[in-house]
Motif scaffolding. Structure first.
Motif, PDB file in Angstrom:
ATOM      1  N   ARG A 168      21.456  15.975 -80.784  1.00 42.16           N
ATOM      2  CA  ARG A 168      21.516  16.246 -79.352  1.00 42.16           C
ATOM      3  C   ARG A 168      21.587  17.758 -79.135  1.00 42.16           C
ATOM      4  NH1 ARG A 168      26.080  11.976 -77.353  1.00 42.16           N
ATOM      5  NH2 ARG A 168      24.620  11.333 -75.759  1.00 42.16           N
ATOM      6  N   TYR A 169      20.731  18.234 -78.230  1.00 46.33           N
ATOM      7  CA  TYR A 169      20.633  19.677 -77.980  1.00 46.33           C
ATOM      8  C   TYR A 169      20.677  19.918 -76.478  1.00 46.33           C
ATOM      9  CZ  TYR A 169      18.898  24.477 -78.471  1.00 46.33           C
ATOM     10  OH  TYR A 169      18.760  25.846 -78.446  1.00 46.33           O
ATOM     11  N   VAL A 170      21.745  20.572 -76.024  1.00 44.08           N
ATOM     12  CA  VAL A 170      21.887  20.863 -74.603  1.00 44.08           C
ATOM     13  C   VAL A 170      21.095  22.129 -74.282  1.00 44.08           C
ATOM     14  CG1 VAL A 170      23.489  21.380 -72.727  1.00 44.08           C
ATOM     15  CG2 VAL A 170      24.155  19.752 -74.513  1.00 44.08           C
ATOM     16  N   LEU A 171      20.175  22.016 -73.343  1.00 47.00           N
ATOM     17  CA  LEU A 171      19.302  23.132 -72.975  1.00 47.00           C
ATOM     18  C   LEU A 171      19.897  23.873 -71.787  1.00 47.00           C
ATOM     19  CD1 LEU A 171      16.723  24.756 -73.236  1.00 47.00           C
ATOM     20  CD2 LEU A 171      15.535  22.967 -71.922  1.00 47.00           C
ATOM     21  N   VAL A 172      20.374  25.106 -72.053  1.00 46.51           N
ATOM     22  CA  VAL A 172      21.021  25.926 -71.039  1.00 46.51           C
ATOM     23  C   VAL A 172      20.198  27.201 -70.839  1.00 46.51           C
ATOM     24  CG1 VAL A 172      23.168  27.009 -70.280  1.00 46.51           C
ATOM     25  CG2 VAL A 172      23.244  25.093 -71.907  1.00 46.51           C
ATOM     26  N   PRO A 173      19.620  27.405 -69.669  1.00 51.56           N
ATOM     27  CA  PRO A 173      18.849  28.632 -69.429  1.00 51.56           C
ATOM     28  C   PRO A 173      19.661  29.890 -69.730  1.00 51.56           C
ATOM     29  CG  PRO A 173      18.474  27.078 -67.650  1.00 51.56           C
ATOM     30  CD  PRO A 173      19.581  26.500 -68.499  1.00 51.56           C
ATOM     31  N   GLY A 174      19.050  30.786 -70.486  1.00 50.14           N
ATOM     32  CA  GLY A 174      19.718  32.027 -70.825  1.00 50.14           C
ATOM     33  C   GLY A 174      20.650  31.934 -72.016  1.00 50.14           C
ATOM     34  N   TRP A 175      20.867  30.738 -72.520  1.00 50.13           N
ATOM     35  CA  TRP A 175      21.782  30.529 -73.643  1.00 50.13           C
ATOM     36  C   TRP A 175      21.101  29.836 -74.827  1.00 50.13           C
ATOM     37  CZ3 TRP A 175      26.615  32.418 -74.398  1.00 50.13           C
ATOM     38  CH2 TRP A 175      27.257  32.991 -73.291  1.00 50.13           C
ATOM     39  N   THR A 176      20.474  28.711 -74.569  1.00 47.65           N
ATOM     40  CA  THR A 176      19.925  27.937 -75.693  1.00 47.65           C
ATOM     41  C   THR A 176      18.418  27.728 -75.559  1.00 47.65           C
ATOM     42  OG1 THR A 176      20.359  25.798 -74.613  1.00 47.65           O
ATOM     43  CG2 THR A 176      22.127  26.731 -75.974  1.00 47.65           C
ATOM     44  N   ASP A 177      17.763  28.624 -74.840  1.00 50.11           N
ATOM     45  CA  ASP A 177      16.320  28.477 -74.619  1.00 50.11           C
ATOM     46  C   ASP A 177      15.484  29.494 -75.387  1.00 50.11           C
ATOM     47  OD1 ASP A 177      17.233  30.629 -73.170  1.00 50.11           O
ATOM     48  OD2 ASP A 177      16.220  30.111 -71.293  1.00 50.11           O
ATOM     49  N   GLU A 196      16.295  10.970 -87.026  1.00 48.46           N
ATOM     50  CA  GLU A 196      15.368  10.024 -86.411  1.00 48.46           C
ATOM     51  C   GLU A 196      14.789  10.517 -85.095  1.00 48.46           C
ATOM     52  OE1 GLU A 196      17.177   6.208 -86.011  1.00 48.46           O
ATOM     53  OE2 GLU A 196      17.064   5.791 -88.154  1.00 48.46           O
ATOM     54  N   ARG A 197      15.579  11.290 -84.342  1.00 47.84           N
ATOM     55  CA  ARG A 197      15.110  11.748 -83.041  1.00 47.84           C
ATOM     56  C   ARG A 197      15.934  12.938 -82.564  1.00 47.84           C
ATOM     57  NH1 ARG A 197      16.648   7.103 -78.656  1.00 47.84           N
ATOM     58  NH2 ARG A 197      17.267   8.744 -77.228  1.00 47.84           N
ATOM     59  N   ILE A 198      15.334  13.669 -81.632  1.00 51.30           N
ATOM     60  CA  ILE A 198      16.009  14.787 -80.983  1.00 51.30           C
ATOM     61  C   ILE A 198      16.132  14.450 -79.504  1.00 51.30           C
ATOM     62  CG2 ILE A 198      16.032  17.275 -80.612  1.00 51.30           C
ATOM     63  CD1 ILE A 198      15.849  16.487 -83.574  1.00 51.30           C
ATOM     64  N   ASP A 199      17.340  14.536 -78.975  1.00 53.34           N
ATOM     65  CA  ASP A 199      17.559  14.327 -77.545  1.00 53.34           C
ATOM     66  C   ASP A 199      17.785  15.686 -76.878  1.00 53.34           C
ATOM     67  OD1 ASP A 199      17.375  11.541 -77.563  1.00 53.34           O
ATOM     68  OD2 ASP A 199      19.472  11.332 -78.166  1.00 53.34           O
ATOM     69  N   ILE A 200      16.859  16.100 -76.031  1.00 52.73           N
ATOM     70  CA  ILE A 200      17.033  17.335 -75.269  1.00 52.73           C
ATOM     71  C   ILE A 200      17.784  16.984 -73.988  1.00 52.73           C
ATOM     72  CG2 ILE A 200      15.876  19.277 -74.168  1.00 52.73           C
ATOM     73  CD1 ILE A 200      15.529  19.106 -77.227  1.00 52.73           C
ATOM     74  N   LEU A 201      18.953  17.558 -73.826  1.00 49.59           N
ATOM     75  CA  LEU A 201      19.819  17.242 -72.694  1.00 49.59           C
ATOM     76  C   LEU A 201      19.866  18.439 -71.750  1.00 49.59           C
ATOM     77  CD1 LEU A 201      22.769  15.662 -74.740  1.00 49.59           C
ATOM     78  CD2 LEU A 201      20.751  14.516 -73.793  1.00 49.59           C
ATOM     79  N   PRO A 202      19.197  18.387 -70.622  1.00 51.78           N
ATOM     80  CA  PRO A 202      19.220  19.505 -69.683  1.00 51.78           C
ATOM     81  C   PRO A 202      20.639  19.784 -69.166  1.00 51.78           C
ATOM     82  CG  PRO A 202      17.410  18.008 -69.177  1.00 51.78           C
ATOM     83  CD  PRO A 202      18.286  17.309 -70.168  1.00 51.78           C
ATOM     84  N   PHE A 203      21.014  21.042 -69.169  1.00 50.15           N
ATOM     85  CA  PHE A 203      22.317  21.454 -68.642  1.00 50.15           C
ATOM     86  C   PHE A 203      22.488  20.988 -67.200  1.00 50.15           C
ATOM     87  CE2 PHE A 203      24.257  24.865 -65.968  1.00 50.15           C
ATOM     88  CZ  PHE A 203      25.584  24.673 -66.347  1.00 50.15           C
ATOM     89  N   HIS A 204      23.716  20.528 -66.873  1.00 46.94           N
ATOM     90  CA  HIS A 204      24.036  20.125 -65.502  1.00 46.94           C
ATOM     91  C   HIS A 204      25.460  20.567 -65.183  1.00 46.94           C
ATOM     92  CE1 HIS A 204      26.713  16.952 -66.934  1.00 46.94           C
ATOM     93  NE2 HIS A 204      25.761  16.567 -67.780  1.00 46.94           N
ATOM     94  N   LYS A 205      25.826  20.407 -63.932  1.00 42.88           N
ATOM     95  CA  LYS A 205      27.150  20.856 -63.484  1.00 42.88           C
ATOM     96  C   LYS A 205      27.994  19.692 -62.970  1.00 42.88           C
ATOM     97  CE  LYS A 205      25.059  25.214 -62.036  1.00 42.88           C
ATOM     98  NZ  LYS A 205      24.913  26.211 -60.940  1.00 42.88           N
TER      99      LYS A 205
END
Length: 246
Positions: A168-177, A196-205
Motif C-alpha cells: 500500500r502506497y499513500v500518494l501525497v502531492p509534494g511528498w510521495t510523488d 501480488e499487487r500495489i494499492d495506490i491510496l490517494p491522500f485524503h483529509k
C-alpha cells in the motif's frame, strides 16, 4: 510456572469490504504506533492508553459473532492499528486463534517493527498488507519520524518466506510523488516474487476532525488531494515494472 491469558490494548473493530484484504473482513484496530505519519488518518490510535485492555478470548468472542458472515463473503480477519507489531504477543495470539478457527488472516503493518514478528506469527498470517511510506530515505524520515531500512528488510524477509504481500502506497502531492523515488520503489518491489499487487491510496483529509477533537495540529491540512492525472501517472510507473496496480 503458570501464566495468565494474553491481553493487549485494542482501540476498536469494524467490518470492511475490499480495502483491508480480500472479501468482507473483521478489522481489529490495535492501539499504539511508533511512527507519526504526517497524513495519518487515525491519530486516535497512536497511544496505548487510548485503547482498552482486552484478552484474546474477548477478541475472539467478538470475531465469532461474525464468523459465518465473513466466511460466506470470502473474507477473514485483518489486524491493523496503530501498529499491530507494537503488541506482538496479542497480535500473534489472535492470528493463531483465527487460523485454528479456519479464518483467513491479514496483517496490516508499516514493517517498521518487522523484527518483532516471529516466524510463527508470520506462519499464521495468510497475507501481509505492507504500507511503504516512501522510497526516499530522507523523505521517509520527515514523513514518518522513522527509518526506511526496517521496512525494506521486512519486505525482503517476507519474500524469502514466500509470504503473500499487497503493498500500500499513500500518494501525497509534494511528498510521495517524486518520479525517481517511485521508480526506485517499483523496481525494488518488482524483484520480490511474493508481491501480488500495489494499492495506490490517494491522500485524503477524512481524519482531520479527529485531530481537532484531540487538539492536535494536522500537519497536512493545506495539502491538496492528488488529482486524477497524478494518480494515473504514478499507477503507470508501477505498471511499467510489471506490477499489478489497483
Amino acid at each position: 510456572m503458570t501464566t495468565g491469558p494474553v491481553t493487549g490494548r485494542i482501540h476498536s473493530w469494524d467490518l470492511s469490504t475490499g480495502v483491508d484484504g480480500p472479501g468482507t473482513r473483521f478489522v481489529l484496530f490495535v492501539s499504539g504506533c511508533p511512527l507519526r505519519c504526517l497524513y495519518c488518518a487515525n491519530p486516535d490510535t497512536w497511544h496505548m492508553r487510548d485503547g482498552r485492555r482486552a484478552t484474546v478470548d474477548e477478541v475472539m468472542a467478538e470475531i465469532d459473532k461474525y464468523r459465518a458472515f465473513i466466511t460466506t463473503a470470502g473474507g477473514g480477519v485483518t489486524l491493523t492499528g496503530g501498529e499491530p507489531l507494537l503488541q506482538p504477543a496479542l497480535t500473534g495470539a489472535v492470528l493463531r486463534r483465527c487460523k485454528e478457527a479456519g479464518l483467513h488472516t491479514a496483517l496490516d503493518t508499516s514493517g517498521f517493527l518487522g523484527a518483532r514478528a516471529t516466524d510463527e506469527l508470520l506462519a499464521d498470517t495468510d497475507l501481509v498488507l505492507l504500507d511503504i511510506k516512501s522510497f526516499d530515505v530522507t523523505t521517509h524520515r520527515k514523513l514518518t519520524g522513522g527509518e526506511l531500512g526496517p521496512t525494506l528488510n521486512f519486505a525482503t524477509r517476507l519474500d524469502r518466506l514466500g509470504k503473500r504481500m499487497w503493498v500500500r502506497y499513500v500518494l501525497v502531492p509534494g511528498w510521495t510523488d517524486d518520479p525517481e523515488a517511485i521508480d526506485g520503489l517499483a523496481a525494488f518491489l518488482a524483484g520480490l516474487g511474493s508481491v501480488e499487487r500495489i494499492d495506490i491510496l490517494p491522500f485524503h483529509k477524512l481524519g482531520a476532525a479527529k485531530y481537532d477533537a484531540l487538539n492536535v495540529p494536522f500537519p497536512l491540512r493545506d495539502t491538496p488531494a492528488p488529482d486524477a492525472a497524478l494518480v494515473d501517472r504514478v499507477r503507470g510507473q508501477f505498471r511499467e515494472h510489471g506490477l499489478v496496480v489497483h
